[in-house]
Motif scaffolding. Structure first.
Motif, mmCIF file in Angstrom:
data_model
loop_
_atom_site.group_PDB
_atom_site.id
_atom_site.type_symbol
_atom_site.label_atom_id
_atom_site.label_comp_id
_atom_site.label_asym_id
_atom_site.label_seq_id
_atom_site.Cartn_x
_atom_site.Cartn_y
_atom_site.Cartn_z
ATOM 1 N N TYR A 1 40.736 49.471 42.533
ATOM 2 C CA TYR A 1 41.189 50.836 42.314
ATOM 3 C C TYR A 1 42.669 50.825 41.961
ATOM 4 N N LEU A 2 43.132 51.929 41.399
ATOM 5 C CA LEU A 2 44.538 52.086 41.039
ATOM 6 C C LEU A 2 45.153 53.141 41.942
ATOM 7 N N TRP A 3 46.257 52.770 42.584
ATOM 8 C CA TRP A 3 46.929 53.693 43.496
ATOM 9 C C TRP A 3 48.435 53.617 43.252
ATOM 10 N N GLN A 4 48.986 54.763 42.871
ATOM 11 C CA GLN A 4 50.418 54.880 42.597
ATOM 12 C C GLN A 4 50.900 53.788 41.637
ATOM 13 N N GLY A 5 50.100 53.603 40.588
ATOM 14 C CA GLY A 5 50.478 52.694 39.525
ATOM 15 C C GLY A 5 50.193 51.236 39.769
ATOM 16 N N GLU A 6 49.607 50.886 40.913
ATOM 17 C CA GLU A 6 49.303 49.492 41.231
ATOM 18 C C GLU A 6 47.798 49.316 41.398
ATOM 19 N N GLN A 7 47.284 48.219 40.855
ATOM 20 C CA GLN A 7 45.870 47.905 41.009
ATOM 21 C C GLN A 7 45.657 47.095 42.277
ATOM 22 N N TYR A 8 44.643 47.492 43.049
ATOM 23 C CA TYR A 8 44.268 46.810 44.282
ATOM 24 C C TYR A 8 42.844 46.279 44.139
ATOM 25 N N VAL A 9 42.556 45.205 44.867
ATOM 26 C CA VAL A 9 41.194 44.682 45.000
ATOM 27 C C VAL A 9 40.902 44.585 46.488
ATOM 28 N N ALA A 10 39.780 45.161 46.925
ATOM 29 C CA ALA A 10 39.468 45.202 48.355
ATOM 30 C C ALA A 10 38.054 44.706 48.606
ATOM 31 N N ILE A 11 37.846 44.183 49.809
ATOM 32 C CA ILE A 11 36.525 43.692 50.200
ATOM 33 C C ILE A 11 36.371 43.806 51.715
ATOM 34 N N GLY A 12 35.159 44.092 52.155
ATOM 35 C CA GLY A 12 34.846 44.039 53.574
ATOM 36 C C GLY A 12 34.625 42.605 54.009
ATOM 37 N N ALA A 13 35.302 42.192 55.071
ATOM 38 C CA ALA A 13 35.196 40.817 55.570
ATOM 39 C C ALA A 13 34.658 40.868 56.998
ATOM 40 N N GLY A 14 33.365 40.639 57.123
ATOM 41 C CA GLY A 14 32.737 40.674 58.442
ATOM 42 C C GLY A 14 31.874 39.476 58.741
ATOM 43 N N GLY A 15 31.825 38.499 57.799
ATOM 44 C CA GLY A 15 30.974 37.338 58.016
ATOM 45 C C GLY A 15 29.518 37.663 57.762
ATOM 46 N N PHE B 1 44.191 43.317 48.307
ATOM 47 C CA PHE B 1 45.229 42.533 47.637
ATOM 48 C C PHE B 1 45.788 43.347 46.472
ATOM 49 N N ARG B 2 47.044 43.091 46.115
ATOM 50 C CA ARG B 2 47.698 43.662 44.943
ATOM 51 C C ARG B 2 48.686 42.635 44.412
ATOM 52 N N LEU B 3 49.241 42.900 43.232
ATOM 53 C CA LEU B 3 50.244 42.004 42.672
ATOM 54 C C LEU B 3 51.543 42.094 43.475
ATOM 55 N N ALA B 4 52.232 40.961 43.561
ATOM 56 C CA ALA B 4 53.513 40.933 44.261
ATOM 57 C C ALA B 4 54.509 41.841 43.543
ATOM 58 N N ARG B 5 55.287 42.568 44.329
ATOM 59 C CA ARG B 5 56.334 43.423 43.780
ATOM 60 C C ARG B 5 57.583 42.599 43.517
#
Length: 664
Positions: free
Chosen positions: A582-596, A611-615
């Protein structure tokens, strides 16, 4: 081709869009900069500390967050709905339906996701104009305000509907809802997950639809034609898809119960194991296409039907793409259900168990090649050391009944390959509408299914690692087990999990890439680069990347053109869920549920990680790493050596034991 993307780009459905394409037009993260990803946040639901270890071992955290109404919204295995700030991961609101935790759900406690819907007829500031729908493990359909998490008072009874199953359950948890509802044209549709292999007279798998505003019942649809048969259900446990313009909802239906003997349900068992299109407003059947006739292999449709506009070589057509557990890809016309390319009925093995009435043929697509291999033999047995191969994996393969795909279950024990969790599972596929390429995760493992005569099933104690189903009402109980080596590794040669890219128009596999290692599964944590079974799905972006989790604790990025693995982000536990972006305030994020994954024996967790790109001025974190780094090949080689040493130790111990027995 570039896309005009708004400042905040949403992921509004479990599959990215109602048709399950899992495609995002975001391009900020690309193959050139993916190595600069850093962890943006890690949110813990609290289940890991609040619940007992024994209870957590009965969970599967498979939720994909939605990005809607300025929040990341997802559900926990215990059906708590949580909204997070998309930039920081701070909790904004939380709703707890307080489901019972003393039941034993047939499919474990699981909630794959929630569903978002906006009532365009309501005033802009009205409560519950934007809604979140969720089905629960204790068989409720719940509606919440998407901005506050408060139940929608005008829906059902105070925001929820308790489904009427129509019969007594054998135990609490035999019947549950695990996948997100489907919604369109003011109607919300919900399926069910029902315990398999216990009894012929299991609950019905009827699909239910309700008015999305009031919760009033709209229609029901029974997937299984019951004339002249005895069977419990063909249900819809996997996610459904919606074409709102046409007013269609697409159901991926399951196999009839019980799974592995169908003598009391002669015929093809329509509309089980089928893609079924219904008018979402009325429940009227539009068309149905059956993928497996008279299923006795548990080859139900686990993947969400993918709706796409495809260049077939004869112009653009709206299609339904249905990947299967066998590794097939069926491409059907969206209006008629007819195959876009020929599907052949081919003869398959017969000689079923006593009383069985198998279909003499099964459907085989002819244009798109199978995404995974479909035959197994003793030559395919894992052989770290010849002695171990001869004494275990090769012997297990040789002793079982095996005539290839669709070999029927037997008293002898039958090899099922792909196994019942194989091919493409509930994670489903992704489709890039620009490149016209389909991407899918696949699993390669072998099941051994054995029928147990009814007289021998009384008091039967299954060996460790074996599922046992009574299949009451039939002449046979059954056992099922993944064929494993003495080292706890799969008995078939790797790779055990692959990502596959296929050009549907050309009918051509473009590339295959192994996904995952044995790091979080194998003895001593040895990270063999052999892949791991992939029941979860992936996400593809216009930036040229494919993201996926795996059975080891990494989120990965692959080059969409070449299949080359470019980046890994370490997770607290394996992310056996579908990623989203998703894109939030001009930055792209990648998310995942981590539960095993409790059934695979991994560590268990309760996290959502983004995760997002380093600023500017922000260094990449220790949780992120690029691939093809120095030492990578050495790591793989040393892993093989380490495992070989373990194998030698086991072989030595066995040889000494045999000598002691011989001397005595």
């Amino acid at each position: 081709m570039s896309f005009a993307v708004p400042p905040s780009f949403a992921w509004e459905s479990w599959g990215g869009d109602p048709g399950g394409s899992r495609f995002s037009p975001l391009q900020e993260i690309s193959p050139g900069n993916v190595g600069q990803l850093v962890r943006a946040f890690e949110y813990h639901t609290g289940d890991l500390t609040a619940r007992s270890p024994e209870l957590m071992r009965r969970t599967k955290f498979q939720a994909t967050p939605l990005f809607v109404e300025g929040s990341l919204i997802f559900c926990t295995p215990f059906n708590e709905v949580i909204a997070l700030d998309p930039g920081t991961g701070a909790q904004k609101w939380r709703y707890d339906p307080k489901i019972a935790i003393n039941q034993r759900p047939a499919n474990r406690y699981v909630c794959r996701g929630v569903t978002y819907w906006v009532d365009d007829t309501a005033p802009p500031d009205a409560a519950c104009r934007a809604r979140i729908f969720m089905g629960t493990n204790d068989v409720r359909l719940i509606a919440l305000d998407a901005k506050t998490g408060v139940p929608c008072a005008g829906f059902g009874n105070g925001g929820e509907i308790k489904l009427d199953i129509g019969m007594a359950l054998e135990w609490p948890g035999e019947f549950q809802i695990t996948s997100p509802p489907a919604v369109g044209r003011g109607v919300v549709v919900v399926g069910s997950a029902i315990g398999d292999n216990r009894r012929v007279d299991a609950p019905s798998g009827v699909v239910r639809a309700f008015d999305a505003r009031s919760g009033q019942p709209r229609w029901t649809f029974e997937p299984l034609k019951r004339e002249g048969i005895e069977a419990g259900h063909a249900n819809v446990w996997a996610p459904m898809s919606v074409d709102d313009a046409r007013g269609f909802v697409f159901l991926p239906t399951s196999s009839p119960s019980p799974d592995f003997w169908g003598g009391k349900r002669p015929g093809n068992n329509e509309h089980a194991n089928s893609v079924v299109a219904l008018h979402i407003e009325t429940g009227e059947l539009v068309w149905a296409f059956q993928i497996v006739h008279h299923d006795v292999w548990d080859y139900d449709l686990a993947a969400q039907p993918t709706l796409a506009r495809l260049d077939t070589g004869e112009g653009q057509r709206d299609v339904v793409i249905q990947p299967t557990k066998q590794g097939f890809v069926f491409v059907l016309d969206r209006d008629t259900g007819k195959p876009v390319w020929p599907v052949e009925e081919r003869a398959v093995p017969q000689d079923g168990a006593e009383g069985e009435r198998l279909s003499p043929t099964q459907p085989f697509p002819t244009h798109v090649p199978a995404l995974t291999s479909q035959t197994i033999s003793t030559d395919d047995a894992l052989a770290l050391l010849p002695a171990l191969r001869r004494s275990s994996c090769e012997r297990q393969f040789a002793e079982a009944h095996n005539e290839g795909l669709f070999t029927p279950p037997s008293r002898q024990g039958t090899l099922l390959f792909p196994f019942t969790g194989g091919g493409v599972n509930w994670g489903s596929a992704a489709f890039d509408p620009v490149s016209q390429i389909l991407y899918a995760n696949t699993s390669r493992a072998v099941h051994r299914v054995k029928l147990i005569p009814r007289a021998e099933a009384v008091g039967f104690n299954p060996p460790p690692g074996h599922d046992f189903g009574q299949q009451r009402g039939t002449p046979f109980a059954m056992t099922r087990a993944v064929v494993m080596s003495p080292l706890g590794l799969l008995c078939n040669k790797p790779p055990w999990g692959e990502m596959v890219a296929v050009d549907l128009k050309a009918g051509k596999i473009l590339w295959r890439s192994t996904v995952g290692t044995t790091e979080d599964l194998a003895p001593l944590g040895v990270p063999l680069p052999w892949g791991a079974p992939l029941v979860n799905g992936l996400a593809v972006t216009a930036g040229g990347l494919v993201f996926t989790g795996a059975m080891d604790a990494y989120l990965r990025a692959f080059d969409a053109r070449s299949g080359r693995e470019l980046w890994q982000g370490r997770l607290p536990v394996p992310g056996v869920a579908n990623p989203m972006t998703y894109l939030w305030q001009g930055e792209q994020y990648v998310a995942i549920g981590a539960g095993g994954h409790s059934e695979a024996g991994t560590s268990i967790g309760d996290s959502v990680v983004a995760f997002r790109l380093a600023r500017p001025g922000e260094a990449p974190s220790l949780w992120s790493r690029t691939i093809d780094r120095p030492g990578g090949r050495f790591l793989a080689a040393s892993s093989v050596i380490a495992l070989a040493v373990v194998a030698l130790m086991i072989a030595s111990l066995r040889w000494r034991r045999r000598r002691r027995i011989a001397r005595s």
